[in-house]
Scaffold this motif. Structure first.
Motif, PDB file in Angstrom:
ATOM      1  N   ALA A  94     -28.346  -5.967 -17.681  1.00 41.85           N
ATOM      2  CA  ALA A  94     -28.874  -6.054 -19.047  1.00 41.85           C
ATOM      3  C   ALA A  94     -30.182  -6.825 -19.075  1.00 41.85           C
ATOM      4  N   GLU A  95     -30.264  -7.904 -18.308  1.00 48.33           N
ATOM      5  CA  GLU A  95     -31.487  -8.712 -18.288  1.00 48.33           C
ATOM      6  C   GLU A  95     -32.599  -8.040 -17.500  1.00 48.33           C
ATOM      7  N   ALA A  96     -32.250  -7.293 -16.488  1.00 43.85           N
ATOM      8  CA  ALA A  96     -33.265  -6.583 -15.708  1.00 43.85           C
ATOM      9  C   ALA A  96     -33.858  -5.422 -16.505  1.00 43.85           C
ATOM     10  N   LEU A  97     -33.022  -4.736 -17.294  1.00 45.81           N
ATOM     11  CA  LEU A  97     -33.465  -3.574 -18.052  1.00 45.81           C
ATOM     12  C   LEU A  97     -34.238  -3.954 -19.304  1.00 45.81           C
ATOM     13  N   GLY A  98     -33.755  -4.938 -20.047  1.00 42.50           N
ATOM     14  CA  GLY A  98     -34.326  -5.276 -21.342  1.00 42.50           C
ATOM     15  C   GLY A  98     -33.858  -4.314 -22.420  1.00 42.50           C
ATOM     16  N   GLY A  99     -34.159  -4.652 -23.685  1.00 44.41           N
ATOM     17  CA  GLY A  99     -33.812  -3.808 -24.808  1.00 44.41           C
ATOM     18  C   GLY A  99     -32.323  -3.731 -25.076  1.00 44.41           C
ATOM     19  N   LEU A 100     -31.925  -2.721 -25.833  1.00 42.36           N
ATOM     20  CA  LEU A 100     -30.526  -2.421 -26.115  1.00 42.36           C
ATOM     21  C   LEU A 100     -30.132  -1.279 -25.180  1.00 42.36           C
ATOM     22  N   ALA A 101     -29.163  -1.522 -24.302  1.00 43.16           N
ATOM     23  CA  ALA A 101     -28.879  -0.553 -23.242  1.00 43.16           C
ATOM     24  C   ALA A 101     -27.392  -0.288 -23.100  1.00 43.16           C
ATOM     25  N   HIS A 102     -27.057   0.994 -22.986  1.00 38.21           N
ATOM     26  CA  HIS A 102     -25.701   1.419 -22.645  1.00 38.21           C
ATOM     27  C   HIS A 102     -25.649   1.587 -21.140  1.00 38.21           C
ATOM     28  N   MET A 103     -24.626   0.983 -20.517  1.00 35.78           N
ATOM     29  CA  MET A 103     -24.488   1.013 -19.065  1.00 35.78           C
ATOM     30  C   MET A 103     -23.086   1.454 -18.697  1.00 35.78           C
ATOM     31  N   SER A 104     -23.010   2.382 -17.754  1.00 36.16           N
ATOM     32  CA  SER A 104     -21.714   2.847 -17.263  1.00 36.16           C
ATOM     33  C   SER A 104     -21.603   2.510 -15.786  1.00 36.16           C
ATOM     34  N   PHE A 105     -20.500   1.844 -15.405  1.00 40.79           N
ATOM     35  CA  PHE A 105     -20.333   1.358 -14.044  1.00 40.79           C
ATOM     36  C   PHE A 105     -19.298   2.146 -13.250  1.00 40.79           C
ATOM     37  N   ALA A 106     -19.023   3.375 -13.677  1.00 42.99           N
ATOM     38  CA  ALA A 106     -18.054   4.198 -12.948  1.00 42.99           C
ATOM     39  C   ALA A 106     -18.495   4.394 -11.509  1.00 42.99           C
ATOM     40  N   ASP A 107     -19.788   4.596 -11.291  1.00 44.73           N
ATOM     41  CA  ASP A 107     -20.354   4.655  -9.942  1.00 44.73           C
ATOM     42  C   ASP A 107     -21.031   3.320  -9.688  1.00 44.73           C
ATOM     43  N   PRO A 108     -20.394   2.422  -8.946  1.00 41.61           N
ATOM     44  CA  PRO A 108     -20.943   1.072  -8.785  1.00 41.61           C
ATOM     45  C   PRO A 108     -22.268   1.056  -8.036  1.00 41.61           C
ATOM     46  N   GLU A 109     -22.532   2.077  -7.237  1.00 42.82           N
ATOM     47  CA  GLU A 109     -23.777   2.121  -6.484  1.00 42.82           C
ATOM     48  C   GLU A 109     -24.944   2.568  -7.349  1.00 42.82           C
ATOM     49  N   THR A 110     -24.665   3.424  -8.331  1.00 42.79           N
ATOM     50  CA  THR A 110     -25.727   3.934  -9.201  1.00 42.79           C
ATOM     51  C   THR A 110     -25.259   3.910 -10.655  1.00 42.79           C
ATOM     52  N   PRO A 111     -25.264   2.738 -11.295  1.00 40.58           N
ATOM     53  CA  PRO A 111     -24.851   2.668 -12.698  1.00 40.58           C
ATOM     54  C   PRO A 111     -25.742   3.555 -13.568  1.00 40.58           C
ATOM     55  N   ALA A 112     -25.110   4.264 -14.488  1.00 40.53           N
ATOM     56  CA  ALA A 112     -25.866   5.098 -15.425  1.00 40.53           C
ATOM     57  C   ALA A 112     -26.328   4.239 -16.591  1.00 40.53           C
ATOM     58  N   THR A 113     -27.585   4.375 -16.977  1.00 36.30           N
ATOM     59  CA  THR A 113     -28.124   3.551 -18.061  1.00 36.30           C
ATOM     60  C   THR A 113     -28.860   4.419 -19.083  1.00 36.30           C
ATOM     61  N   GLU A 114     -28.831   3.973 -20.321  1.00 42.72           N
ATOM     62  CA  GLU A 114     -29.529   4.637 -21.415  1.00 42.72           C
ATOM     63  C   GLU A 114     -29.940   3.574 -22.418  1.00 42.72           C
ATOM     64  N   LYS A 115     -31.193   3.618 -22.886  1.00 42.25           N
ATOM     65  CA  LYS A 115     -31.686   2.617 -23.822  1.00 42.25           C
ATOM     66  C   LYS A 115     -31.878   3.216 -25.213  1.00 42.25           C
ATOM     67  N   LEU A 116     -31.761   2.348 -26.197  1.00 43.88           N
ATOM     68  CA  LEU A 116     -31.895   2.767 -27.598  1.00 43.88           C
ATOM     69  C   LEU A 116     -32.776   1.763 -28.328  1.00 43.88           C
ATOM     70  N   ALA A 117     -33.796   2.272 -29.017  1.00 43.98           N
ATOM     71  CA  ALA A 117     -34.653   1.399 -29.822  1.00 43.98           C
ATOM     72  C   ALA A 117     -34.016   1.229 -31.195  1.00 43.98           C
ATOM     73  N   LEU A 118     -33.356   0.100 -31.388  1.00 44.12           N
ATOM     74  CA  LEU A 118     -32.681  -0.174 -32.653  1.00 44.12           C
ATOM     75  C   LEU A 118     -32.817  -1.649 -32.983  1.00 44.12           C
ATOM     76  N   ASP A 119     -33.183  -1.922 -34.212  1.00 45.17           N
ATOM     77  CA  ASP A 119     -33.292  -3.285 -34.712  1.00 45.17           C
ATOM     78  C   ASP A 119     -32.171  -3.498 -35.731  1.00 45.17           C
ATOM     79  N   PHE A 120     -31.224  -4.368 -35.405  1.00 43.00           N
ATOM     80  CA  PHE A 120     -30.106  -4.616 -36.314  1.00 43.00           C
ATOM     81  C   PHE A 120     -30.612  -5.048 -37.702  1.00 43.00           C
ATOM     82  N   GLU A 121     -31.716  -5.766 -37.726  1.00 43.84           N
ATOM     83  CA  GLU A 121     -32.201  -6.298 -38.996  1.00 43.84           C
ATOM     84  C   GLU A 121     -32.733  -5.203 -39.915  1.00 43.84           C
ATOM     85  N   GLU A 122     -33.184  -4.101 -39.333  1.00 39.43           N
ATOM     86  CA  GLU A 122     -33.594  -2.983 -40.171  1.00 39.43           C
ATOM     87  C   GLU A 122     -32.391  -2.348 -40.878  1.00 39.43           C
TER      88      GLU A 122
END
Length: 396
Positions: A180-208
Motif C-alpha cells: 500500500a505504501e509503495a503503490l500510493g493512492g487508494l488501491a485494491h490488492m489481491s494476494f492469491a498469487d503471492p509472487e505477483t499480487p494483483a493491484t488496481e487503483k481508484l481515484a476517489l476522495d472520501f471528502e467529495e
C-alpha cells in the motif's frame, strides 16, 4: 529543494559533516487499511490507502562501507555493509530494517556503498499506520538510488521490505503495509498469487462524498503485543494446514464446514472463528471495492460496519483476552457514541491497540476529534487524506 527538506539537509550536515555527494530526498507515506482486516497473509484481498503522513529522509554517499542513520527524536545507529547477515541482537530494531534492506538490494546485483541518512516521521508511533514498513521502503528507495542498478517496481520493493520485516525484524506480517505504501493512492490488492499480487487503483476522495477519514490512536502501542499479533496468522495457517494447505485461500469453505467439529477439538475454537472471519471479511472487501467504484459511499459504510463486527467477534483482535485494559474496545464504543448512527467505526490494522478507524461526516469532524481527544489525549485523533504518490525519491 522543498521547504520540508531544508531542515533535514541542515541536520545531515550537522550530524555527519558536509555531504560528499549529491543529496537524495526520499518520501514514503503511511497507510490506512481501508478494508481487509488480516486477509492479506492468507491470500485474500485488501484495500489500502496511502496517507498524508510520512517518513522523509535526506541522504548522501559517504565514501565508506558504513551506513550511518539518524532518526530525529530517536537517535542513530551504524551498520557495516561487509556483514549483511541477520543479527539476533538487532531483532525489532530499526538497524535490523536497514541491514535487511541492504541484503535485499545487494541480492539484485548492486554493490553496497556507505551513505549517511537522516530521517523524520510524521507517522504517530505505535498507532498501527505502518511506520516500520515506511522506514523499510525509505531505506530501499535510498539504496536503489545510491547503488547502481535497475529500477525497482513497487511490488518487488514491497516484497523486499516484507521479507526484511519477517526475517530481520522478526514480525510475521503480510504484504499489505509495504505494498500500500509503495503503490500510493487508494488501491485494491489481491494476494492469491503471492509472487505477483494483483493491484488496481481508484481515484476517489472520501471528502467529495461527505466523509472524512479519521484515525484515533488509542494509547496502547501494539508493537508490545507482537505475540498476540503473530497468533492471528499462526492460527489461520493452522486451519489451512489441517487441509494440507499453506493459506486459507487454498481451502474450500465447504470442506471447512464439514470438519468444524473436528477442527474445534484439535485446534480449539479461536482458530475456527478466525477462519470464519477470513472468508467473511474477504467477501466484504470485494463488496466494498464495488461500492467505492460505484461511488456508493453509504453502502461502503454499511459494509465497513459489518467488517468491524467480524473483527471483534470472530477475528478477536480488538482486545487481549484476560487483560483488564481494553483501550481499542473502549475507543470503538466511545466513537460510536459520538457518531450515533452516522458514519462507521472499526478496528484498524493489526489490532490489539494502535488505532481505530472512523469515517466521520464532514460537519461532525471537529466535534468528533475534540471528543475523542478529550478521552484519549490531545492529538490522539487525526484527520487524514489519501495521497496519490507512493514510496519515491528525487535528487536535490
Amino acid at each position: 529543494m522543498t521547504t520540508a527538506a531544508t531542515p533535514l539537509v541542515d541536520l545531515l550536515s550537522e550530524r555527519f559533516g558536509a555531504p560528499q555527494g549529491d543529496l537524495l530526498s526520499v518520501t514514503v507515506p503511511a497507510r490506512s487499511e481501508i478494508a481487509g482486516n488480516h486477509t492479506d497473509h492468507e491470500g485474500g484481498d485488501v484495500i489500502g490507502g496511502a496517507l498524508d503522513a510520512n517518513v522523509q529522509a535526506i541522504c548522501a554517499a559517504n565514501g565508506t562501507s558504513t551506513v550511518r542513520v539518524e532518526s530525529v527524536g530517536y537517535g542513530g545507529f551504524e551498520i557495516d555493509l561487509a556483514d549483511l547477515a541477520m543479527q539476533e541482537a538487532e531483532r525489532e530494531t530499526t538497524a535490523s530494517l536497514a541491514r535487511g534492506m541492504a541484503a535485499e538490494l545487494a541480492a539484485t546485483g548492486r554493490e553496497p556503498r556507505g551513505f549517511d541518512l537522516i530521517m523524520q516521521s510524521s507517522i504517530p508511533a505505535g498507532s498501527g499506520l505502518s511506520s516500520s514498513a515506511a522506514v523499510e521502503l525509505a531505506f530501499g528507495r535510498a539504496m536503489e538510488a545510491l547503488w547502481e542498478g535497475d529500477a525497482i517496481d513497487p511490488v518487488t520493493l514491497a516484497k523486499m521490505a516484507q521479507r526484511t520485516e519477517n526475517n530481520y525484524f522478526g514480525k510475521p506480517c503480510g504484504l499489505l503495509d509495504q505494498l500500500a505504501e509503495a503503490l500510493g493512492g487508494l488501491a485494491h490488492m489481491s494476494f492469491a498469487d503471492p509472487e505477483t499480487p494483483a493491484t488496481e487503483k481508484l481515484a476517489l476522495d472520501f471528502e467529495e462524498h461527505g466523509y472524512a477519514l479519521v484515525l484515533v490512536n488509542v494509547g496502547s502501542d501494539h508493537s508490545a503485543l507482537t505475540g498476540e499479533y503473530a497468533a492471528v496468522p499462526g492460527e489461520m495457517k493452522a486451519v489451512a494446514a489441517a487441509f494440507g494447505k499453506e493459506r486459507l485461500c487454498e481451502v474450500d469453505p465447504a470442506a471447512f464446514d464439514a470438519r468444524v467439529n473436528e477442527l474445534r477439538r484439535e485446534l480449539g475454537d479461536r482458530p475456527v472463528l478466525r477462519a470464519l472471519h477470513y472468508w467473511h471479511e474477504n467477501e466484504l472487501v470485494a463488496k466494498r471495492w464495488a461500492a467505492l467504484q460505484a461511488g456508493d459511499i453509504e453502502e461502503f459504510l454499511a459494509l465497513t460496519r459489518a467488517s468491524g463486527s467480524s473483527s471483534a467477534m470472530y477475528l478477536q483482535n480488538v482486545s487481549v483476552g484476560g487483560a483488564p485494559e481494553q483501550p481499542a474496545m473502549v475507543a470503538l464504543g466511545l466513537a460510536q457514541r459520538l457518531l450515533e448512527d452516522a458514519g462507521a467505526v472499526r478496528i484498524h490494522g493489526g489490532g490489539f491497540g494502535g488505532s481505530i478507524q472512523a469515517f466521520v461526516p464532514l460537519d461532525r469532524v471537529d466535534a468528533f476529534c475534540a471528543g475523542m481527544d478529550g478521552w484519549f489525549g490531545e492529538g490522539a485523533s487525526r484527520h487524514y487524506r489519501i495521497v496519490s504518490e507512493g514510496a519515491g525519491y528525487q535528487w536535490l
